[in-house]
Motif scaffolding. Structure first.
Motif, PDB file in Angstrom:
ATOM      1  N   UNK A 149       0.815  -1.438   0.321  1.00 58.17           N
ATOM      2  CA  UNK A 149      -0.396   0.292   0.393  1.00 58.17           C
ATOM      3  C   UNK A 149       1.148   1.353  -0.126  1.00 58.17           C
ATOM      4  N   UNK A 150       1.656   1.224   1.117  1.00 55.38           N
ATOM      5  CA  UNK A 150       3.228   2.059   0.997  1.00 55.38           C
ATOM      6  C   UNK A 150       3.823   2.815  -0.604  1.00 55.38           C
ATOM      7  N   UNK A 151       3.805   1.580  -1.308  1.00 52.52           N
ATOM      8  CA  UNK A 151       4.142   1.458  -3.018  1.00 52.52           C
ATOM      9  C   UNK A 151       3.500   2.097  -3.463  1.00 52.52           C
ATOM     10  N   UNK A 152       2.515   1.556  -3.382  1.00 50.45           N
ATOM     11  CA  UNK A 152       1.009   2.363  -4.360  1.00 50.45           C
ATOM     12  C   UNK A 152       0.594   3.533  -3.762  1.00 50.45           C
ATOM     13  N   UNK A 153       1.023   3.930  -2.793  1.00 49.56           N
ATOM     14  CA  UNK A 153       1.293   5.460  -2.068  1.00 49.56           C
ATOM     15  C   UNK A 153       1.761   6.644  -3.266  1.00 49.56           C
ATOM     16  N   UNK A 154       3.245   5.875  -2.332  1.00 46.14           N
ATOM     17  CA  UNK A 154       4.304   6.492  -3.821  1.00 46.14           C
ATOM     18  C   UNK A 154       4.061   6.770  -5.217  1.00 46.14           C
ATOM     19  N   UNK A 155       3.399   5.356  -5.735  1.00 42.34           N
ATOM     20  CA  UNK A 155       3.525   5.423  -7.149  1.00 42.34           C
ATOM     21  C   UNK A 155       2.316   6.758  -7.850  1.00 42.34           C
ATOM     22  N   UNK A 156       1.376   6.705  -6.784  1.00 39.52           N
ATOM     23  CA  UNK A 156      -0.162   7.454  -6.845  1.00 39.52           C
ATOM     24  C   UNK A 156       0.557   9.290  -6.878  1.00 39.52           C
ATOM     25  N   UNK A 157       1.643   9.460  -6.441  1.00 40.05           N
ATOM     26  CA  UNK A 157       2.760  10.543  -5.766  1.00 40.05           C
ATOM     27  C   UNK A 157       3.319  11.129  -7.130  1.00 40.05           C
ATOM     28  N   UNK A 158       3.942   9.720  -7.921  1.00 38.70           N
ATOM     29  CA  UNK A 158       4.688  10.292  -8.131  1.00 38.70           C
ATOM     30  C   UNK A 158       3.823  10.342  -9.538  1.00 38.70           C
ATOM     31  N   UNK A 159       2.246   9.831  -9.644  1.00 39.66           N
ATOM     32  CA  UNK A 159       2.362   9.925 -10.913  1.00 39.66           C
ATOM     33  C   UNK A 159       1.469  11.239 -11.010  1.00 39.66           C
ATOM     34  N   UNK A 160       1.008  11.392  -9.535  1.00 41.31           N
ATOM     35  CA  UNK A 160       0.691  13.501 -10.018  1.00 41.31           C
ATOM     36  C   UNK A 160       1.836  14.343 -10.018  1.00 41.31           C
ATOM     37  N   UNK A 161       2.684  13.978  -9.370  1.00 43.40           N
ATOM     38  CA  UNK A 161       3.727  14.767  -9.557  1.00 43.40           C
ATOM     39  C   UNK A 161       4.657  15.315 -11.639  1.00 43.40           C
ATOM     40  N   UNK A 162       3.991  13.138 -11.932  1.00 41.24           N
ATOM     41  CA  UNK A 162       4.571  13.869 -13.010  1.00 41.24           C
ATOM     42  C   UNK A 162       3.709  14.402 -14.039  1.00 41.24           C
ATOM     43  N   UNK A 163       2.394  14.702 -13.424  1.00 41.91           N
ATOM     44  CA  UNK A 163       1.161  14.733 -14.685  1.00 41.91           C
ATOM     45  C   UNK A 163       1.494  16.658 -14.495  1.00 41.91           C
ATOM     46  N   UNK A 164       1.824  16.710 -13.036  1.00 43.63           N
ATOM     47  CA  UNK A 164       1.622  18.353 -12.472  1.00 43.63           C
ATOM     48  C   UNK A 164       2.882  18.818 -13.520  1.00 43.63           C
ATOM     49  N   UNK A 165       4.220  18.330 -13.696  1.00 47.27           N
ATOM     50  CA  UNK A 165       5.096  19.044 -13.854  1.00 47.27           C
ATOM     51  C   UNK A 165       4.927  18.694 -16.108  1.00 47.27           C
ATOM     52  N   UNK A 166       4.010  18.109 -16.404  1.00 42.86           N
ATOM     53  CA  UNK A 166       3.812  17.614 -17.617  1.00 42.86           C
ATOM     54  C   UNK A 166       2.805  19.399 -18.112  1.00 42.86           C
ATOM     55  N   UNK A 167       1.942  19.175 -17.354  1.00 44.06           N
ATOM     56  CA  UNK A 167       1.281  20.575 -17.263  1.00 44.06           C
ATOM     57  C   UNK A 167       2.076  21.693 -17.212  1.00 44.06           C
ATOM     58  N   UNK A 168       3.041  21.516 -16.529  1.00 45.41           N
ATOM     59  CA  UNK A 168       4.324  23.235 -16.663  1.00 45.41           C
ATOM     60  C   UNK A 168       4.823  23.503 -17.624  1.00 45.41           C
ATOM     61  N   UNK A 169       4.947  22.003 -18.115  1.00 44.63           N
ATOM     62  CA  UNK A 169       6.183  22.102 -19.506  1.00 44.63           C
ATOM     63  C   UNK A 169       5.118  22.164 -20.443  1.00 44.63           C
ATOM     64  N   UNK A 170       4.075  22.155 -20.830  1.00 43.24           N
ATOM     65  CA  UNK A 170       3.388  22.522 -21.978  1.00 43.24           C
ATOM     66  C   UNK A 170       3.143  24.170 -21.301  1.00 43.24           C
ATOM     67  N   UNK A 171       2.765  24.102 -20.287  1.00 42.55           N
ATOM     68  CA  UNK A 171       2.697  25.660 -20.102  1.00 42.55           C
ATOM     69  C   UNK A 171       3.610  26.520 -20.477  1.00 42.55           C
ATOM     70  N   UNK A 172       5.283  25.769 -19.952  1.00 43.00           N
ATOM     71  CA  UNK A 172       6.314  26.921 -20.438  1.00 43.00           C
ATOM     72  C   UNK A 172       5.596  26.805 -21.937  1.00 43.00           C
ATOM     73  N   UNK A 173       6.007  25.817 -22.336  1.00 42.16           N
ATOM     74  CA  UNK A 173       5.492  25.946 -23.938  1.00 42.16           C
ATOM     75  C   UNK A 173       5.011  26.890 -24.674  1.00 42.16           C
TER      76      UNK A 173
END
Length: 885
Positions: A702-726
């Motif tokens: 469950x801890x790994x799953x939580x970390x994976x969910x957080x990593x996915x959310x961080x990745x999505x936020x980073x991807x959104x930031x990159x698109x905004x920067x572009x």
């Protein structure tokens, strides 16, 4: 040669079973098979010998010689056929794995068939589940032929006994692992086993393993399922010993065959096993307060939270009383959304608690059935599903009383939905109603046939048809006699279409017959001692057992009185008196006289009337009756139990040995119990450790799953930031290009500079011969030439500079009033090549002005060249930016 000539038939069978010569073993197996076939029962000595020494069968079924192995498997089959349950249980754990590994993959068809028959007998003799448990580990064998043979054996076992006798879930759970095997023969046998299970289980088996298969395997299995999908339901071909006994008992009763076939229709539980979840901690603490809110949205949100918390396949037990009371209260809510959500919560709770929900049923069922008056289909569907789940956790008898009460409800909608609920209960119940309950149901349903609405009449007919299917013609004919033919026809249609899971069987009828037969057998047993000894004393009841040993007292006559007193307690006093009469005349000894008082006086020492009783057929016994009177006190009655005959002593020794043996067995059992208890404690500790490890693993997952969910959310936020920067970079590039275009001078600036230079030349009063002509000609040429100059995009600074430097260029034509083809001005031509001083000065001024104008043109050309280079650089930058995007 000596071994071949030697006869080994005199050896005991166990020795022949373990002999080093395979021919001796083979002959021993054949002889044992004959002995087993001739044995009367499992108590036969030859059978008991192999039951007690069960470990010998492992070498028999796994014999290294295939010919001997074939005969050994035949001997095992003969042994299991006669040894019964005890022989099966003693040898099962020893022989089954060896049969699967060495017997089933045999190259000899006869040996393979005998190995399969041995497995069938193991299933038939006792319980099938232990056999399947022994076979499943073989599916992990390294040899593909062993796995394929075991899968084929499982297919044959399920084909013979069916999934209703043998639990299919353990095999279904292992199918994905077998489908992943590298050998194609193993996968093919797995498909055959899956199709055989599908014949019994249909689509209900898919949730246990289907999602773990590959899509290609699913498609192949679907094609195979289509071939057997329309086949009639399979039937059990072989019966267990217990089923055979039940069938024989059923056949003995009238109509037993039909009843037995119906008893075999057992339910197959394919529900996956889930771990119970504690949901009480997830229930809102202020559940009751929010449920009492005046706003329906607050009540709905609270029930939604509870619904989310209860959404588990299995729920751990706990105090749900307050929760169930809240659901019952919500059934009266004015908002139907709240009612639907509460009904869904009841359904989830009933399915999660299963049988544990029975204690909460009364608290909520009445409220749900009362709310069936709602005409909206969504509400009645939700409440109906909750009622079905509640019924599944209880029994038909517990719910019937409340259902019958609501069948009398004044609201037609409540009556209609209650009838439909009763029909569903009748179709799904595993316990048939009693005749009294059937009568109450029939009476309530018959009243529905007279309702004004057709749908209610139809529901009443369906209820009677379903009840008819369960109870049978004999009971239902009495309830259907008073109905007209139209209604009977309608009920018959529902009877034919009904599918029920139970049948009424009157099992109480055959029970009194054995009891009545047992009663007369006891009466002759009580009357039998009376004619044997015609005396009234109570010891007459002991006459039958002692009548079998008349010789023992005769052998012990030298032993004094105790032996006689022992006989005195036996059938009447006739036997001792007769013996005393025979000894007295032959020896003259007084010994017989004390024997008679011991035997006869106790019952007859008060009065002499016993003489006619003893003398009735025993004349010699009548003579010594007068002598016992003076010696009644001398009769040593306490000495009777001290003396024992040889037979009795031997029996006593046997009893003492038996007691000692029982004590030793008791001690052995106690020590074994102690060992088992210690093993249980050890296993419990191991189980606790495994549970702790499992819990730790679950938490880490469950801890790994939580970390994976957080990593996915961080990745999505980073991807959104990159698109905004572009997008920001694109916007800045566009802004920069606009600014560059705004800051750079337009292409018309060069022409304007030229215009300014030309104007300065004209304003400085250049004197070219005829000023008026030159002025007009120059302005005219300028207007003609530069009016079209800015519109031509092909011109650049170099070309303009070259045009300024060329003597015959357009600029020289513009600067000189008139120029001919040779480049000479018209002024010199008019003047014949000579000029006056005034004209000469004017010409010098004009030349200086022309040189300054040429410099201006050079500057303009340079500016234009620089601008062009900037524009090219900007274009190059924009082109690189587009490629990156």
């Amino acid at each position: 040669m000596a071994d071949q000539d030697e006869d080994f038939s005199s050896l005991p069978l166990p020795d022949r079973f373990t002999h080093k010569n395979w021919k001796v073993r083979k002959e021993g197996y054949e002889a044992a098979a004959k002995e087993f076939s001739l044995a009367a029962s499992e108590s036969d000595p030859v059978v008991r010998q192999f039951i007690s020494d069960a470990s010998i069968w492992k070498g028999v079924v796994g014999d290294s010689n295939v010919a001997a192995q074939q005969e050994g498997l035949g001997a095992l089959c003969a042994f299991l056929d006669i040894a019964g349950q005890q022989g099966c249980t003693r040898t099962r754990n020893i022989a089954i794995a060896t049969i699967a590994e060495k017997g089933l993959p045999s190259t000899r068809p006869a040996a393979k068939q005998k190995a399969l028959e041995a497995l069938m007998l193991y299933v038939e003799t006792d319980k099938p589940d232990p056999v399947i448990e022994e076979l499943l580990p073989v599916l992990g064998n390294k040899q593909p032929k062993v796995i394929a043979a075991t899968l084929d054996a499982l297919t044959q076992i399920y084909h013979a006994y069916g999934c209703k006798t043998i639990e299919p879930k353990p095999v279904l759970k292992l199918l994905p692992k077998v489908y992943g095997h590298a050998d194609k023969n193993v996968r093919a046998k797995a498909q055959e086993l899956t199709v055989e299970l599908y014949r019994w289980l249909k689509e209900a088996m898919k949730p246990l393993f289907w999602n773990e298969l590959k899509p290609v395997q699913q498609q192949d299995l679907d094609k195979l399922f289509e071939k057997v999908k329309d086949e009639p339901p399979p039937k059990q071909e072989r019966l267990l010993r217990s089923q055979q006994a039940a069938k024989e008992a059923a056949v003995a009763a009238p109509g037993g065959d039909d009843d037995y076939e119906e008893e075999d229709e057992a339910a197959i539980d394919l529900e996956p096993e889930y771990e119970a979840v504690d949901v009480l901690s997830k229930i809102p603490k202020d559940f009751s307060e929010k449920l009492a809110s005046s706003k329906w949205k607050d009540r709905k949100e609270t029930l939604d939270e509870v619904h989310k918390a209860l959404n588990h396949p299995r729920i751990a037990e706990g105090p749900f009383d307050e929760l169930v009371r809240g659901f019952a209260k919500s059934m009266k809510d004015a908002n139907i959304a709240v009612v639907i959500t509460a009904a869904n919560c009841v359904e989830l709770l009933a399915k999660g608690l299963k049988k544990s929900f029975a204690k909460y049923r009364k608290d909520v069922m009445n409220a749900m059935m009362e709310r069936l008056k709602e005409k909206k289909q969504t509400v009645t569907d939700a409440i109906g599903a909750a009622l079905d789940a509640s019924f599944a956790s209880t029994s038909f008898q517990e719910c019937l009383e409340e259902i019958l009460e609501f069948l009398k409800h004044k609201n037609p909608q409540v009556k209609l939905e209650s009838s439909r609920f009763l029909i569903r209960c009748l179709k799904n119940t595993r316990e048939a109603p009693t005749p009294e309950q059937a009568k109450a149901i029939a009476e309530a349903s018959t009243k529905l046939l007279t309702e004004s609405q057709e749908v209610q009449r139809s529901v009443g007919a369906e209820t009677l048809g379903t009840l008819w299917k369960i109870m049978g013609d004999r009971i239902m004919n009495a309830h259907l006699d008073g109905l007209d033919e139209i209604r009977k026809t309608k009920i018959k249609e529902f009877f034919d279409a009904a599918e029920v899971k139970s049948k009424y069987k009157p099992k109480a009828a055959p029970a009194p017959k054995p009891a009545a037969a047992a009663a007369p057998t006891k009466k002759p047993m009580g009357k039998r001692p009376a004619p044997g000894g015609m005396k009234k004393p109570a010891p007459a009841a002991k006459a039958p057992p002692l009548a079998e040993e008349p010789v023992a007292p005769l052998e012990s006559k030298p032993t004094s009185r105790p032996g006689v007193s022992k006989l005195g307690a036996k059938p009447g006093g006739a036997a001792p008196s007769r013996l005393g009469g025979l000894k007295k005349p032959g020896s003259g000894l007084a010994a017989p006289s004390p024997r008679r008082p011991v035997a006869s006086p106790p019952p007859e020492e008060e009065a002499p009337p016993p003489q006619p009783k003893f003398g009735a057929g025993r004349g010699l016994a009548g003579r010594p009756l007068g002598k016992p009177a003076p010696e009644p006190a001398a009769a040593p009655t306490p000495q009777a139990p001290t003396g024992l005959s040889l037979v009795e002593r031997a029996e006593l020794d046997e009893l003492r040995a038996e007691v000692e043996r029982v004590r030793r067995q008791n001690e052995d059992l106690r020590s074994e119990r102690t060992k088992l208890t210690s093993q249980i404690h050890e296993l419990q500790n191991q189980n606790a450790q495994l549970i702790e490890d499992h819990t730790r693993d679950v938490l880490s997952i469950k801890a790994k799953e939580t970390q994976l969910v957080r990593a996915r959310s961080d990745f999505e936020a980073s991807e959104q930031t990159v698109q905004n920067q572009r997008r920001e970079v694109d916007r800045l590039k566009r802004e920069l290009s606009r600014q560059v275009r705004a800051s750079s001078p337009p292409a018309t600036d060069v022409a304007e500079q030229i215009y300014a230079d030309s104007a300065s030349i004209n304003t400085n009063g250049a004197q070219f011969g005829d000023s008026g002509y030159g002025s007009r000609g120059m302005h005219a040429r300028r207007e003609r030439s530069f009016a079209s100059g800015p519109t031509s995009p092909g011109g650049d600074g170099k070309e303009n500079f070259d045009s300024l430097s060329r003597p015959g260029s357009n600029l020289s034509g513009k600067l000189s009033p008139r120029a001919d083809a040779s480049g000479k001005s018209s002024l010199s031509s008019r003047g014949g090549g000579r000029m006056s001083p005034a004209e000469n000065g004017t010409t010098a001024r004009a030349t200086s002005q022309a040189s300054s104008g040429a410099e201006s043109w050079k500057r303009a050309a340079e500016v234009t060249q620089n601008l062009k280079q900037r524009i090219e650089m900007m274009k190059a930058k924009q082109g690189i930016g587009r490629q990156q995007q």
